[in-house]
Design an enzyme around this catalytic site. Structure first.
Site, PDB file in Angstrom:
ATOM      1  N   ASP A 185       8.660  -0.106  21.113  1.00 38.72           N
ATOM      2  CA  ASP A 185       8.543   1.277  21.576  1.00 38.72           C
ATOM      3  C   ASP A 185       8.905   1.307  23.064  1.00 38.72           C
ATOM      4  OD1 ASP A 185       6.357   0.222  22.843  1.00 38.72           O
ATOM      5  OD2 ASP A 185       4.874   1.249  21.630  1.00 38.72           O
TER       6      ASP A 185
ATOM      7  N   ASP B 196       4.944   3.140  11.438  1.00 37.58           N
ATOM      8  CA  ASP B 196       4.167   2.060  12.059  1.00 37.58           C
ATOM      9  C   ASP B 196       2.795   2.596  12.443  1.00 37.58           C
ATOM     10  OD1 ASP B 196       3.689   2.136  15.335  1.00 37.58           O
ATOM     11  OD2 ASP B 196       5.181   3.554  14.623  1.00 37.58           O
TER      12      ASP B 196
ATOM     13  N   CYS C 296      -8.132 -11.756  -1.234  1.00 42.56           N
ATOM     14  CA  CYS C 296      -8.677 -11.385  -2.542  1.00 42.56           C
ATOM     15  C   CYS C 296      -8.639 -12.540  -3.541  1.00 42.56           C
ATOM     16  CB  CYS C 296      -7.928 -10.168  -3.087  1.00 42.56           C
ATOM     17  SG  CYS C 296      -8.303  -8.657  -2.162  1.00 42.56           S
TER      18      CYS C 296
ATOM     19  N   HIS D 263      -5.655  -8.727   4.365  1.00 43.39           N
ATOM     20  CA  HIS D 263      -5.731  -7.858   3.184  1.00 43.39           C
ATOM     21  C   HIS D 263      -5.138  -6.482   3.455  1.00 43.39           C
ATOM     22  CE1 HIS D 263      -7.128  -5.583  -0.247  1.00 43.39           C
ATOM     23  NE2 HIS D 263      -7.567  -4.689   0.621  1.00 43.39           N
TER      24      HIS D 263
ATOM     25  N   CYS E 102      -3.534 -10.710  -2.599  1.00 44.94           N
ATOM     26  CA  CYS E 102      -3.409 -11.279  -1.254  1.00 44.94           C
ATOM     27  C   CYS E 102      -4.285 -12.523  -1.132  1.00 44.94           C
ATOM     28  CB  CYS E 102      -3.790 -10.254  -0.185  1.00 44.94           C
ATOM     29  SG  CYS E 102      -5.577 -10.008   0.020  1.00 44.94           S
TER      30      CYS E 102
ATOM     31  N   CYS F 135      -5.549  -6.680  -6.214  1.00 43.92           N
ATOM     32  CA  CYS F 135      -4.787  -7.247  -5.095  1.00 43.92           C
ATOM     33  C   CYS F 135      -4.626  -8.758  -5.250  1.00 43.92           C
ATOM     34  CB  CYS F 135      -5.494  -6.920  -3.781  1.00 43.92           C
ATOM     35  SG  CYS F 135      -4.613  -7.506  -2.326  1.00 43.92           S
TER      36      CYS F 135
END
Length: 372
Positions: free
Chosen positions: A94, A268, A311, A337, A308, A306
Site C-alpha cells: 500500500d 485484503d 483443525c 486457521h 487446516c 476444515c
C-alpha cells in the site's frame, strides 16, 4: 511492457462476479483473491512456508511501517522485500496514505504531501507521492499503490470533492515518479466517499491514465453495510473490465461475498490474524470465541469441515487452554486457521463462478455461517 496483466476467464451469468487471473513478475494470482496482510514484512504469527502451504498466492505489506522500521534503504540492501522476508510469490504494497491519515492530530495535509510525526518516536517526516513511490520502488513489490487521501466517514461533499481531486493530482505525480514499469505495476485508487457523482468523476480521471489496475478506496471506513454495498455497485461499473479491481481493507466473509458479487477481484484485511490474537476463529458454522467456558472440555476440532493444520491436530479445549495461558502458540494456531478459512473460501468462490453457481454457494455459506 507492463509488469502486471489481467485475464478474464469466466463471468457469472446471474451477478457481476468474475473469475480471472493476474500475472506478475513473481507468479500468477487466481482471482477473486483474498490477500493476507504482512504489515511489517511478516504475516503476524505465521511463517512464510505456512502461508504458502495454505495456498495464498499474494500478500500485502505496508509502506508506512517499513519506511519507519527498518527503513526502505535497508530493505533495498537486503535485495528487496521478497528476499528480506523470504517470500517468492507476488507482493502488493500500500502507499502509506491510509496509515498517515489515521494519525489524526499527528499529521498535516498539504498539496505537497503529508507531514506527520512517527507513532513510534514522534520524529517528523514528510510523505509525498514521489516519496511513496521511492519507498515502494526500494521495497520491490510487484504491485504498488498510488499515494491517496482516504476521506473519513462521515464527511461533507465539498471536503470529499477537494480530497478526491487532490488524490487524482497525486496519482499523476505518482505515475510520473514511477519509472520501474517493467518490474512493478502502479495501481490507481478511486476515492469520492459516499457520493456517487464524485466516485464517477474520480473513476473517469484515474482510468484516463491507463494504469494496469485500479482500487476502490474509502469504503468500509465506518459507514453502514447497506450504504457500502450501494456505493460499491456503482464503483465497479465505472472501472474497466480488462483490468483487476481491488477493494481495499475488506476481510469479513460477508463483505468478501458482496464484493465478489459486484465484480471485485482483490481484497485484503488484517482481520483474520487480528481476531486470532484475541481468541476468535472463523468457522463454517460461524465465529467461535475460544475464550468461552463451554469449550473447556470440548475435544473436537475448531471446525469439522476444515482441513487446516490446526483443525487436523488440535482441539477447542487445547486452543482455549493456550489462550488462557497467554501462550504464543494460541495466536499461531488461530491465525493459521483463520487465514486458511478465508483462502479456502475464496477458492470455493472461484470454483462456484467457474460452475456458474456463485449465487447458490453464497446462499449455502450464509445459511451455515449465520449472522455476521
Amino acid at each position: 511492457m507492463t509488469a502486471v496483466t489481467y485475464e478474464l476467464i469466466k463471468k457469472d451469468t446471474k451477478t457481476k462476479a468474475r473469475r480471472g487471473r493476474v500475472t506478475t513478475p513473481h507468479g500468477t494470482i487466481e482471482t477473486p483473491v483474498f490477500m493476507p496482510v504482512g504489515t511489517a514484512a511478516t504475516v503476524k504469527a505465521m511463517r512464510p512456508e505456512e502461508v504458502k502451504a495454505m495456498g495464498a498466492e499474494i500478500i500485502l505489506s505496508n509502506t508506512y511501517h517499513l519506511y519507519l522500521r527498518p527503513g526502505h534503504e535497508i530493505v533495498r540492501e537486503a535485495g528487496g522485500l521478497h528476499k528480506f522476508m523470504n517470500w517468492d510469490r507476488p507482493i502488493l504494497t500500500d502507499s502509506g496514505g491510509f496509515q498517515v491519515f489515521s494519525l489524526g492530530a499527528l499529521r498535516k495535509i498539504t498539496e505537497e504531501g503529508v507531514q506527520f510525526r512517527s507513532h513510534i518516536d514522534g520524529s517528523k517526516h514528510m510523505l509525498s507521492p514521489e516519496k511513496s513511490i521511492e519507498i515502494q520502488t526500494a521495497l520491490g513489490s510487484d504491485i504498488m499503490m498510488a499515494f491517496d487521501e482516504c476521506a473519513p466517514y462521515p464527511a461533507d461533499w465539498n471536503y470529499v470533492k477537494d480530497s478526491m481531486e487532490r488524490t487524482t493530482r497525486w496519482l499523476r505525480r505518482c505515475k510520473e515518479a514511477h519509472t520501474n514499469t517493467e518490474k512493478q505495476a502502479l495501481f490507481g485508487i478511486m476515492q469520492g466517499g459516499m457520493y456517487k457523482d464524485l466516485r464517477k468523476q474520480s473513476a473517469e480521471e484515474i482510468v484516463e491514465l491507463d494504469l494496469p489496475g485500479y482500487a476502490i478506496g474509502g469504503l468500509s471506513v465506518g459507514e453502514p453495510k447497506e450504504l457500502m454495498c450501494e456505493i460499491m455497485d456503482d464503483c465497479v461499473d465505472y472501472l474497466p473490465e480488462n483490468k483487476p479491481r481491488y477493494l481495499m481493507g475488506v476481510g469479513t466473509p460477508d463483505y468478501l461475498f458482496e464484493g465478489v458479487e459486484r465484480g471485485v477481484d482483490m481484497f485484503d484485511c488484517v482481520l483474520p490474524t487480528r481476531i486470532a490474537r484475541h481468541g476468535m476463529a472463523m468457522t463454517s458454522a460461524g465465529r467461535v470465541n475460544i475464550k468461552n467456558a463451554k469449550y473447556e472440555r470440548d475435544f473436537t476440532p475448531l471446525d469439522h469441515e476444515c482441513d487446516c493444520y490446526t483443525c487436523r491436530n488440535y482441539s477447542r479445549a487445547y486452543l482455549r487452554h493456550l489462550f488462557k495461558c497467554n501462550e504464543i502458540l494460541s495466536a499461531m494456531l488461530l491465525s493459521n486457521h483463520n487465514l486458511h478459512f478465508l483462502v479456502n473460501m475464496m477458492r470455493n468462490i472461484r470454483k462456484s463462478i467457474e460452475e456458474d453457481r456463485f449465487t447458490e454457494y453464497k446462499k449455502e455459506f450464509y445459511e451455515k455461517y449465520g449472522a455476521f
